[in-house]
Design an enzyme around this catalytic site. Structure first.
Site, PDB file in Angstrom:
ATOM      1  N   GLY A 134       0.574  -5.164   0.729  1.00 31.30           N
ATOM      2  CA  GLY A 134      -0.555  -5.128  -0.195  1.00 31.30           C
ATOM      3  C   GLY A 134      -0.207  -5.717  -1.558  1.00 31.30           C
ATOM      4  O   GLY A 134      -1.083  -6.254  -2.246  1.00 31.30           O
TER       5      GLY A 134
ATOM      6  N   ALA B 114       0.859  -1.183   0.000  1.00 33.21           N
ATOM      7  CA  ALA B 114       0.000   0.000   0.000  1.00 33.21           C
ATOM      8  C   ALA B 114       0.895   1.234   0.000  1.00 33.21           C
ATOM      9  O   ALA B 114       2.072   1.154   0.368  1.00 33.21           O
ATOM     10  CB  ALA B 114      -0.868  -0.023   1.252  1.00 33.21           C
TER      11      ALA B 114
ATOM     12  N   GLU C 139       4.101  -5.702   7.145  1.00 31.09           N
ATOM     13  CA  GLU C 139       3.289  -4.681   7.838  1.00 31.09           C
ATOM     14  C   GLU C 139       3.627  -4.538   9.311  1.00 31.09           C
ATOM     15  O   GLU C 139       3.529  -3.447   9.873  1.00 31.09           O
ATOM     16  CB  GLU C 139       1.789  -4.993   7.686  1.00 31.09           C
ATOM     17  CG  GLU C 139       1.213  -4.666   6.310  1.00 31.09           C
ATOM     18  CD  GLU C 139       1.365  -5.795   5.303  1.00 31.09           C
ATOM     19  OE1 GLU C 139       2.214  -6.686   5.525  1.00 31.09           O
ATOM     20  OE2 GLU C 139       0.646  -5.797   4.293  1.00 31.09           O
TER      21      GLU C 139
ATOM     22  N   GLU D 127      -0.653  -9.260  -1.215  1.00 32.09           N
ATOM     23  CA  GLU D 127      -2.098  -9.523  -1.043  1.00 32.09           C
ATOM     24  C   GLU D 127      -2.816  -9.481  -2.395  1.00 32.09           C
ATOM     25  O   GLU D 127      -3.719 -10.285  -2.659  1.00 32.09           O
ATOM     26  CB  GLU D 127      -2.688  -8.514  -0.053  1.00 32.09           C
ATOM     27  CG  GLU D 127      -2.167  -8.766   1.359  1.00 32.09           C
ATOM     28  CD  GLU D 127      -2.598  -7.702   2.349  1.00 32.09           C
ATOM     29  OE1 GLU D 127      -2.228  -6.519   2.151  1.00 32.09           O
ATOM     30  OE2 GLU D 127      -3.304  -8.030   3.309  1.00 32.09           O
TER      31      GLU D 127
HETATM   32  C1  3H9 Z   1       0.537  -2.387   3.344  1.00 31.99           C
HETATM   33  O1  3H9 Z   1       0.783  -2.850   2.274  1.00 31.99           O
HETATM   34  C2  3H9 Z   1      -0.825  -2.448   3.985  1.00 31.99           C
HETATM   35  C3  3H9 Z   1      -1.733  -3.450   3.354  1.00 31.99           C
HETATM   36  O2  3H9 Z   1      -1.565  -4.709   3.941  1.00 31.99           O
HETATM   37  C4  3H9 Z   1      -3.192  -3.118   3.576  1.00 31.99           C
HETATM   38  C5  3H9 Z   1      -3.699  -1.841   3.026  1.00 31.99           C
HETATM   39  C6  3H9 Z   1      -5.182  -1.683   3.199  1.00 31.99           C
HETATM   40  N1  3H9 Z   1       4.632   3.420   0.059  1.00 31.99           N
HETATM   41  O3  3H9 Z   1      13.331   1.829   0.407  1.00 31.99           O
HETATM   42  P1  3H9 Z   1      13.742   2.555  -0.817  1.00 31.99           P
HETATM   43  C7  3H9 Z   1       9.355   4.849  -1.307  1.00 31.99           C
HETATM   44  S1  3H9 Z   1       1.715  -1.560   4.217  1.00 31.99           S
HETATM   45  C8  3H9 Z   1       5.111   4.630  -0.270  1.00 31.99           C
HETATM   46  O4  3H9 Z   1      14.745   3.635  -0.683  1.00 31.99           O
HETATM   47  P2  3H9 Z   1      14.874   0.144  -1.913  1.00 31.99           P
HETATM   48  C9  3H9 Z   1      10.441   5.209  -0.309  1.00 31.99           C
HETATM   49  O5  3H9 Z   1       9.950   6.088   0.665  1.00 31.99           O
HETATM   50  C10 3H9 Z   1       3.122  -1.520   3.148  1.00 31.99           C
HETATM   51  N2  3H9 Z   1       6.394   4.869  -0.591  1.00 31.99           N
HETATM   52  O6  3H9 Z   1      14.190   1.571  -2.002  1.00 31.99           O
HETATM   53  C11 3H9 Z   1      11.485   5.843  -1.212  1.00 31.99           C
HETATM   54  O7  3H9 Z   1      11.038   7.142  -1.512  1.00 31.99           O
HETATM   55  P3  3H9 Z   1      12.097   8.302  -1.763  1.00 31.99           P
HETATM   56  C12 3H9 Z   1       3.859  -2.793   3.145  1.00 31.99           C
HETATM   57  C13 3H9 Z   1       7.214   3.824  -0.577  1.00 31.99           C
HETATM   58  O8  3H9 Z   1      15.116  -0.293  -3.287  1.00 31.99           O
HETATM   59  C14 3H9 Z   1      11.353   5.020  -2.496  1.00 31.99           C
HETATM   60  O9  3H9 Z   1      10.072   4.409  -2.442  1.00 31.99           O
HETATM   61  N3  3H9 Z   1       5.059  -2.642   2.362  1.00 31.99           N
HETATM   62  C15 3H9 Z   1       6.779   2.543  -0.242  1.00 31.99           C
HETATM   63  O10 3H9 Z   1      16.008   0.200  -0.950  1.00 31.99           O
HETATM   64  C16 3H9 Z   1      12.405   3.939  -2.616  1.00 31.99           C
HETATM   65  O11 3H9 Z   1      12.391   3.151  -1.431  1.00 31.99           O
HETATM   66  C17 3H9 Z   1       6.235  -2.267   2.902  1.00 31.99           C
HETATM   67  O12 3H9 Z   1       6.332  -2.048   4.077  1.00 31.99           O
HETATM   68  C18 3H9 Z   1       5.428   2.349   0.075  1.00 31.99           C
HETATM   69  N4  3H9 Z   1       4.926   1.145   0.395  1.00 31.99           N
HETATM   70  O13 3H9 Z   1      13.794  -0.789  -1.234  1.00 31.99           O
HETATM   71  C19 3H9 Z   1       7.378  -2.153   1.951  1.00 31.99           C
HETATM   72  N5  3H9 Z   1       7.845   1.697  -0.305  1.00 31.99           N
HETATM   73  O14 3H9 Z   1      12.933   7.872  -2.915  1.00 31.99           O
HETATM   74  C20 3H9 Z   1       8.157  -0.917   2.229  1.00 31.99           C
HETATM   75  C21 3H9 Z   1       8.887   2.447  -0.680  1.00 31.99           C
HETATM   76  O15 3H9 Z   1      11.280   9.523  -1.971  1.00 31.99           O
HETATM   77  N6  3H9 Z   1       9.223  -0.681   1.284  1.00 31.99           N
HETATM   78  N7  3H9 Z   1       8.533   3.733  -0.847  1.00 31.99           N
HETATM   79  O16 3H9 Z   1      12.885   8.343  -0.475  1.00 31.99           O
HETATM   80  C22 3H9 Z   1      10.398  -1.343   1.300  1.00 31.99           C
HETATM   81  O17 3H9 Z   1      10.631  -2.242   2.082  1.00 31.99           O
HETATM   82  C23 3H9 Z   1      11.459  -0.892   0.342  1.00 31.99           C
HETATM   83  O18 3H9 Z   1      11.137   0.403  -0.082  1.00 31.99           O
HETATM   84  C24 3H9 Z   1      11.629  -1.780  -0.918  1.00 31.99           C
HETATM   85  C25 3H9 Z   1      12.615  -1.088  -1.904  1.00 31.99           C
HETATM   86  C26 3H9 Z   1      12.197  -3.132  -0.498  1.00 31.99           C
HETATM   87  C27 3H9 Z   1      10.331  -1.963  -1.637  1.00 31.99           C
END
Ligand code: 3H9
Length: 657
Positions: free
Chosen positions: A101, A62, A124, A104
């Site tokens: 998400g 999400a 999450e 999901e």
């Molecule tokens: C969820 O899904 C809830 C659902 O179950 C239910 C909903 C109803 N959203 O980390 P990076 C941005 S909760 C918005 O440096 P990497 C991040 O801020 C979510 N932005 O890259 C950064 O922005 P900026 C569950 C996001 O290659 C840019 O993307 N998911 C999100 O080192 C690059 O990120 C997670 O918790 C996001 N979800 O790593 C996953 N994700 O460039 C969270 C990233 O402006 N994300 N951004 O600073 C991660 O673990 C890592 O970002 C990922 C990439 C492994 C994907």
């Protein structure tokens, strides 16, 4: 280009999500997917659908930046239900990371094909939440319940091979994911749709005793984090209830947790960790070349740094003072890489390749080609200056010279070479190949491209690089000194070391300050105190208990005694009456009437010391933001992540309980 587009070819619709950087499921993506379901259902020429993502990753979850605001329709749970109820089979084609998400959505699809390097998970809990779009319900209906509970409660993703093995993926692609997914979709086109996951029974049904054990072991690692406990409960409910009822329970828990201050704290840290290394003044600065790095010293720290560098693909030359010390240092590196092989982190072949890029020498001339040198020698200004003098004559004039000092004045070290603009501090945390934190210390005269290269290195190493100004201890160790002093005061005033440690553990630290000192070795701090003794303000309160312990050779775990006594080989210490005697004696000597301390008062004092030192650090410009201090304390000093760091906790007015 819209966030979601559809191409239809030979009866297969390819629905591509394109929402850089990580294809987060913001409103445009959610409504794009919902439209794609309606459109492909309606289009008689479409027999099957492939859902794939453009760019570096499948949907990473999400959109976290939408959290805390009203969620515009369609919500993610509904989008997943719509895919699941589609009339044509949907195949999720997963590369990069299918997280939260994103996974999901993939679980709503009828089949999943994964790229060989893909990772799938529901992280999450790390945001103080549980999956909120059916993850807790559908996962145990596709993988064994114990695995589902583990994935939801730990947030740890699994790789493609494991996903295939546990049933989360149906196919693996070793080549062209898109082509393989289209071929898979063509194969299943026209066949009856599998039963929706939400209508199925769980894969297996652990009996009460087995579930108790699974849940108990996961909850025992929660360390006060609500989301972990709620995650385990939610999977338990999802297994007990039918799918539709379980979705409603999951939704309620997700909504409750969204309002939990722990989630606000964890989201604060998520964004802080990603913004802390972005330095406006370095925008557009071209970093220097970085292929070959020298490491001076093969002790625990030097070897750890060498391993971190090797693992990120850099060539490394290690310098030690003699052949014996060099052999020991090289042995440490080889052993650490072997441990990585045993833990399945790298293959034996990869280890061999890495070791080929690792050279050792006792002669500084071996550094003539390096782009950067990091010294990790004894923490003594005289020794450091000698090393820098040798580095200056052995390296190219444009090679960057970095010190891994944890306390010393980096300006003074920089001033000892003819071109101080080449010098910066790179403060690693031990073990350097494991710990995520790297303080990048910015001496007054450092060149912008040198500093920029430091941040490039941090990124290559997968570290969270936090800029810090020059002062005694930079950000982290300076705050550590401040609250350690406060703990020393409290112990002399009557709190026992174990009361302080217990209070810290109850707050969420993995261990207390006294147990930590015993683990790290009391001799290091003793040397630093002796170094500072001549300049110490004689009017300032000084607690000599730790010095008394050191005078008795009690250096902590390694000598079997420190603040605690460690019976033969034990890693857990027990209170020692001799320590109590020394404490009482020091208190009496200083005319202190000892008193009792509550856990709450202990934590108030510790947090108060952290925050006031943190504020001083901010006022002096040593840290760029309060969030940077939080990131340091969480990633280097065991501050509980779910409390958001000391500055966040203070600002949010968190209670200690
Ligand atoms: C969820 O899904 C809830 C659902 O179950 C239910 C909903 C109803 N959203 O980390 P990076 C941005 S909760 C918005 O440096 P990497 C991040 O801020 C979510 N932005 O890259 C950064 O922005 P900026 C569950 C996001 O290659 C840019 O993307 N998911 C999100 O080192 C690059 O990120 C997670 O918790 C996001 N979800 O790593 C996953 N994700 O460039 C969270 C990233 O402006 N994300 N951004 O600073 C991660 O673990 C890592 O970002 C990922 C990439 C492994 C994907």
């Amino acid at each position: 280009m819209s966030a979601v587009h559809i191409d239809v070819l030979d009866g297969i619709a390819v629905v591509t999500v394109d929402n850089p950087p990580v294809n987060a499921l913001g409103h445009a993506v959610r409504s794009g997917i919902a439209d794609a379901v309606a459109q492909t259902d309606k289009d008689a020429s479409v027999q099957a659908v492939v859902l794939i993502a453009a760019g570096r990753t499948f949907m990473a979850g999400a959109d976290i930046s939408e959290f805390g605001k009203p969620m515009a329709d369609p919500g993610l749970p509904d989008v997943v239900l719509q895919i699941e109820a589609a009339q044509k089979p949907w195949v999720a084609a997963i590369h990069g990371t299918a997280l939260g998400g994103g996974l999901e959505v993939a679980l709503g699809c009828h089949y999943r094909i994964v790229d060989a390097r893909a990772k799938l998970g529901v992280p999450e809990v790390h945001l103080g939440l549980i999956p909120g779009a059916g993850g807790t319900v559908r996962l145990p209906r596709v993988v064994p319940v114990a695995k589902a509970a583990e994935m939801v409660a730990t947030g740890r993703p699994i790789g493609a091979a494991e996903a295939l093995q546990v049933g989360l993926a149906d196919r693996k692609s070793d080549g062209d994911l898109r082509a393989d997914a289209i071929a898979f979709a063509t194969e299943i086109a026209g066949k009856p749709l599998p039963e929706a996951l939400v209508k199925r029974a769980p894969v297996d049904a652990p009996d009460d005793a087995a579930w108790h054990e699974i849940a108990g072991s996961l909850v025992s690692k929660a360390r006060g984090q609500n989301s972990v406990i709620r995650a385990v409960d939610a999977v338990g409910e999802a297994v007990r209830l039918d799918g539709v009822a379980a979705l409603a329970v999951e939704r309620q828990v997700f909504t409750d947790l969204m309002a939990d201050p722990q989630s606000a704290a964890l989201r604060h840290i998520f964004f802080a960790e990603r913004s802390v290394s972005k330095i406006n003044s370095l925008k557009g600065v071209v970093p220097r070349k970085l292929d070959h790095v020298g490491v001076i010293g093969g002790g625990t720290m030097g070897a750890g740094i060498a391993v971190a560098l090797l693992l990120s693909g850099l060539q490394v030359t290690m310098i030690e003072r003699d052949e014996d010390a060099l052999a020991t240092g090289q042995g440490r590196v080889a052993d650490t890489l072997m441990a990585s092989v045993k833990r399945g982190l790298i293959s034996p072949d990869k280890r061999e390749v890495l070791l080929q890029g690792f050279i050792g020498s006792t002669n500084y001339d071996a550094l003539e080609d390096v782009d950067l040198v990091i010294e990790a020698v004894f923490e003594d200004m005289g020794v450091k200056k000698q090393v820098f003098a040798a580095l200056e004559s052995a390296t190219r004039a444009d090679a960057i010279l970095a010190t891994n000092t944890s306390y010393l004045d980096v300006n003074e070290i920089a001033a000892s070479v003819s071109d101080p603009s080449r010098v910066l501090g790179l403060h690693f945390f031990s073990p350097a190949h494991v710990m995520k934190l790297l303080e990048i210390v910015r001496p007054d005269q450092v060149a912008d491209d040198v500093l920029a290269t430091g941040f490039v290195l941090g990124k290559m190493l997968g570290k969270i690089a936090v800029p810090a100004g020059v002062c005694d201890g930079f950000i982290g160790n300076r705050i550590l000194s401040a609250y350690r002093r406060e703990c020393d005061y409290m112990v002399e005033d009557g709190a026992t070391p174990q009361e302080v440690d217990t209070a810290m553990k109850a707050y969420g630290f993995p261990m207390g300050i006294f147990a930590m000192q015993d683990m790290a070795g009391l001799d290091i701090g003793w040397a630093a105190r002796k170094r500072r003794a001549p300049t110490r303000d004689p009017k300032e309160r000084y607690v000599a208990i730790a010095d008394r312990l050191c005078e008795l050779g009690r250096f902590g775990q390694k000598t079997g005694d420190g603040w605690y006594h460690y019976p033969e080989g034990a890693r857990r210490g027990e209170p020692d009456p001799l320590v109590s005697e020394i404490i009482a004696d020091e208190a009496a000597k200083n005319g202190i009437k000892q008193r009792d301390f509550s856990a709450e008062e202990i934590m108030d004092r510790i947090l108060g010391a952290m925050v006031s030192e943190g504020q001083a650090i901010l006022d002096e410009g040593i840290a760029a933001s309060a969030a940077a201090i939080d990131v340091v304390m969480i990633n280097g000093y065991g501050f509980p992540r779910w409390r958001g760091g000391p500055m966040f906790a203070a600002q949010a007015g968190q209670k200690n309980g």
